[in-house]
Every structure is written in C-alpha cells, then in structure tokens.
Scaffold this motif. Structure first.
Motif, PDB file in Angstrom:
ATOM      1  N   PRO A 200       7.137  20.464  57.613  1.00  0.00           N
ATOM      2  CA  PRO A 200       6.386  19.460  56.848  1.00  0.00           C
ATOM      3  C   PRO A 200       5.264  18.795  57.656  1.00  0.00           C
ATOM      4  O   PRO A 200       4.259  18.378  57.092  1.00  0.00           O
ATOM      5  CB  PRO A 200       7.446  18.441  56.442  1.00  0.00           C
ATOM      6  CG  PRO A 200       8.719  19.213  56.417  1.00  0.00           C
ATOM      7  CD  PRO A 200       8.593  20.207  57.534  1.00  0.00           C
ATOM      8  N   LEU A 201       5.431  18.732  58.972  1.00  0.00           N
ATOM      9  CA  LEU A 201       4.383  18.134  59.797  1.00  0.00           C
ATOM     10  C   LEU A 201       3.130  19.020  59.802  1.00  0.00           C
ATOM     11  O   LEU A 201       2.004  18.519  59.811  1.00  0.00           O
ATOM     12  CB  LEU A 201       4.891  17.916  61.226  1.00  0.00           C
ATOM     13  CG  LEU A 201       4.105  16.933  62.079  1.00  0.00           C
ATOM     14  CD1 LEU A 201       4.025  15.567  61.413  1.00  0.00           C
ATOM     15  CD2 LEU A 201       4.739  16.803  63.449  1.00  0.00           C
ATOM     16  N   ILE A 202       3.328  20.334  59.765  1.00  0.00           N
ATOM     17  CA  ILE A 202       2.183  21.240  59.677  1.00  0.00           C
ATOM     18  C   ILE A 202       1.446  21.001  58.368  1.00  0.00           C
ATOM     19  O   ILE A 202       0.215  20.941  58.334  1.00  0.00           O
ATOM     20  CB  ILE A 202       2.644  22.709  59.787  1.00  0.00           C
ATOM     21  CG1 ILE A 202       3.265  22.966  61.171  1.00  0.00           C
ATOM     22  CG2 ILE A 202       1.463  23.658  59.550  1.00  0.00           C
ATOM     23  CD1 ILE A 202       3.828  24.359  61.346  1.00  0.00           C
ATOM     24  N   LEU A 203       2.208  20.857  57.289  1.00  0.00           N
ATOM     25  CA  LEU A 203       1.588  20.592  55.989  1.00  0.00           C
ATOM     26  C   LEU A 203       0.842  19.269  56.003  1.00  0.00           C
ATOM     27  O   LEU A 203      -0.240  19.151  55.428  1.00  0.00           O
ATOM     28  CB  LEU A 203       2.649  20.593  54.889  1.00  0.00           C
ATOM     29  CG  LEU A 203       3.374  21.929  54.685  1.00  0.00           C
ATOM     30  CD1 LEU A 203       4.477  21.785  53.648  1.00  0.00           C
ATOM     31  CD2 LEU A 203       2.395  23.021  54.285  1.00  0.00           C
TER      32      LEU A 203
ATOM     33  N   PHE B  58      -2.412  20.030  58.197  1.00  0.00           N
ATOM     34  CA  PHE B  58      -3.319  21.117  57.834  1.00  0.00           C
ATOM     35  C   PHE B  58      -3.350  21.430  56.341  1.00  0.00           C
ATOM     36  O   PHE B  58      -4.198  22.191  55.906  1.00  0.00           O
ATOM     37  CB  PHE B  58      -2.967  22.386  58.630  1.00  0.00           C
ATOM     38  CG  PHE B  58      -3.184  22.209  60.103  1.00  0.00           C
ATOM     39  CD1 PHE B  58      -4.440  22.354  60.657  1.00  0.00           C
ATOM     40  CD2 PHE B  58      -2.133  21.870  60.942  1.00  0.00           C
ATOM     41  CE1 PHE B  58      -4.653  22.178  62.019  1.00  0.00           C
ATOM     42  CE2 PHE B  58      -2.335  21.697  62.303  1.00  0.00           C
ATOM     43  CZ  PHE B  58      -3.601  21.843  62.847  1.00  0.00           C
ATOM     44  N   GLY B  59      -2.437  20.893  55.580  1.00  0.00           N
ATOM     45  CA  GLY B  59      -2.463  21.094  54.133  1.00  0.00           C
ATOM     46  C   GLY B  59      -1.622  22.263  53.675  1.00  0.00           C
ATOM     47  O   GLY B  59      -0.711  22.099  52.881  1.00  0.00           O
ATOM     48  N   ASN B  60      -1.892  23.462  54.180  1.00  0.00           N
ATOM     49  CA  ASN B  60      -1.098  24.633  53.829  1.00  0.00           C
ATOM     50  C   ASN B  60      -1.343  25.722  54.878  1.00  0.00           C
ATOM     51  O   ASN B  60      -2.161  25.559  55.787  1.00  0.00           O
ATOM     52  CB  ASN B  60      -1.425  25.132  52.414  1.00  0.00           C
ATOM     53  CG  ASN B  60      -2.900  25.468  52.247  1.00  0.00           C
ATOM     54  OD1 ASN B  60      -3.527  26.047  53.127  1.00  0.00           O
ATOM     55  ND2 ASN B  60      -3.473  25.093  51.109  1.00  0.00           N
ATOM     56  N   LYS B  61      -0.636  26.823  54.720  1.00  0.00           N
ATOM     57  CA  LYS B  61      -0.719  27.915  55.697  1.00  0.00           C
ATOM     58  C   LYS B  61      -2.132  28.492  55.763  1.00  0.00           C
ATOM     59  O   LYS B  61      -2.652  28.770  56.849  1.00  0.00           O
ATOM     60  CB  LYS B  61       0.299  28.991  55.325  1.00  0.00           C
ATOM     61  CG  LYS B  61       0.294  30.185  56.248  1.00  0.00           C
ATOM     62  CD  LYS B  61       1.325  31.203  55.800  1.00  0.00           C
ATOM     63  CE  LYS B  61       1.076  32.537  56.458  1.00  0.00           C
ATOM     64  NZ  LYS B  61       2.021  33.568  56.035  1.00  0.00           N
ATOM     65  N   ASP B  62      -2.771  28.670  54.610  1.00  0.00           N
ATOM     66  CA  ASP B  62      -4.125  29.238  54.618  1.00  0.00           C
ATOM     67  C   ASP B  62      -5.102  28.341  55.363  1.00  0.00           C
ATOM     68  O   ASP B  62      -5.956  28.829  56.116  1.00  0.00           O
ATOM     69  CB  ASP B  62      -4.617  29.468  53.186  1.00  0.00           C
ATOM     70  CG  ASP B  62      -3.984  30.700  52.561  1.00  0.00           C
ATOM     71  OD1 ASP B  62      -3.456  31.543  53.319  1.00  0.00           O
ATOM     72  OD2 ASP B  62      -4.007  30.810  51.324  1.00  0.00           O
ATOM     73  N   ALA B  63      -4.988  27.028  55.151  1.00  0.00           N
ATOM     74  CA  ALA B  63      -5.891  26.095  55.841  1.00  0.00           C
ATOM     75  C   ALA B  63      -5.651  26.133  57.348  1.00  0.00           C
ATOM     76  O   ALA B  63      -6.597  26.084  58.140  1.00  0.00           O
ATOM     77  CB  ALA B  63      -5.693  24.686  55.305  1.00  0.00           C
TER      78      ALA B  63
END
Length: 198
Positions: free
Chosen positions: A59-62, A65-70
C-alpha cells in the motif's frame, strides 16, 4: 529463604525502529523496481515483490506512485539519471561519467544507465525505454558537444560507458573488481573523453 521474583515491567521504553523519510522510501522503492526490472519482464513483477525488496508494504507503493504502471513509468525514465551523469564541465565529463557508473555499482548496486541493456526483456515497453534513453541520455549529451558528428560521438561515448557497465556490473570481471575505482577511472575515462572533445 524464598526468593521473590518480580515480573518484568511492560512499560519500559523501547527504542522505536528508525523511520525513513518519504524521499528515502521512494528512492528505496525505485531501486527495488529497477533491480527487478533488470531481471524480469515488467508483466512478471508484482507490487508485493517490489515491496519486499524495498522493505515496505505494497500500500505504501500505491500511496507514493499510484499504481504499478506509474511506478514503472518512472523506472523506465532516465531523466534524473541523465542529470547526475552529465553534471560536470565538458572537459571533465569523461572522468565524471566513468566514476559515477562505478560508484553506482559499489555504493547503490546499480549504475545510472545500465538498465537499458534489459530493454529486450520488456516487450513493447522496451520501446519506451529505448525512446527515453535516446532523448534523455544520448541526445542530451549530443546537445552539449561541439565539433563534427555530435550525435555519433555521443552514442559512441555512451556505448563505451555501457560496455564498462556490463563488464563491471554484470560480468563482474575479476581484474576490474580487484582494481581500485581510481585506477579504472584513470585508464578508462580518457577513452570516453576522446569521444566528447573533438
């Protein structure tokens, strides 16, 4: 004589775990994603694997960065790397580039440009990496050069640098790793510099 044991107190202060600030956390996530991208196709990389490598929660990555693609759009960009790589006067740029590449491996586990070597792993996204690399690294370097054929000389200089990166960071040449960084810079930088200054 009986011994009275007192139960351990639970209110003793414990030292909190060190906290990373947001910039350090983002940098750790980007490093982890770059490491994985150099070894796997993006489609096969999960946010969980990036999080585990970075020592954070998915969740910290989200959050950052928003999502995996970003996240991988950032990883496939060379903009910040190019700023560091080209941050020296032209007459000292060869030494600066070689030293930055080598210290990137020894201090951060990755150099600023070597991930372009893994573009073929990325399918269609590899084309994005190649386009970014051309505009953000090669063409930006060419714009700084004077004299004939600046584009060709810039690409040759970057290719020369990538060759060292492959031998040092991927093949792990025994003699290269036994040499000091200063020795490698002294021997290799003139080759790069000869392409930068006509």
């Amino acid at each position: 004589m009986s011994v009275v044991r007192t139960p351990p107190t639970t209110d003793t202060p414990t030292e909190p775990a060190p906290r990373r600030d947001a910039d350090q956390t983002k940098a750790a996530i980007l490093r982890a994603a770059r490491y994985l991208l150099a070894r796997h196709a993006q489609a096969d990389i999960t946010l969980k694997s990036v999080a585990e490598r970075a020592g954070v929660s998915p969740p910290l990555i989200l959050k950052y960065f928003g999502n995996k693609d970003a996240l991988f759009t950032r990883v496939m960009s060379f903009e910040q790397d190019a700023e560091a790589l080209l941050d020296a006067p032209l007459d000292e740029l060869g030494r600066h580039m070689v030293r930055l590449l080598l210290t990137g491996h020894t201090e951060r586990g990755a150099d600023p440009v070597l991930r372009i070597v893994f573009a073929p792993l990325q399918g269609d996204r590899g084309d994005i990496m190649r386009a970014n690399f051309r505009t953000q690294v090669s063409e930006r370097l060419a714009a700084r050069l004077t004299g004939p054929d600046p584009g060709l000389r810039a690409e040759l200089a970057v290719g020369t640098l990538l060759g060292l990166g492959v031998m040092y960071g991927i093949a792990r040449g025994t003699h290269l790793w036994e040499a000091t960084i200063d020795d490698i810079v002294d021997r290799y930088a003139p080759t790069v510099q000869a392409l930068l200054t006509p």
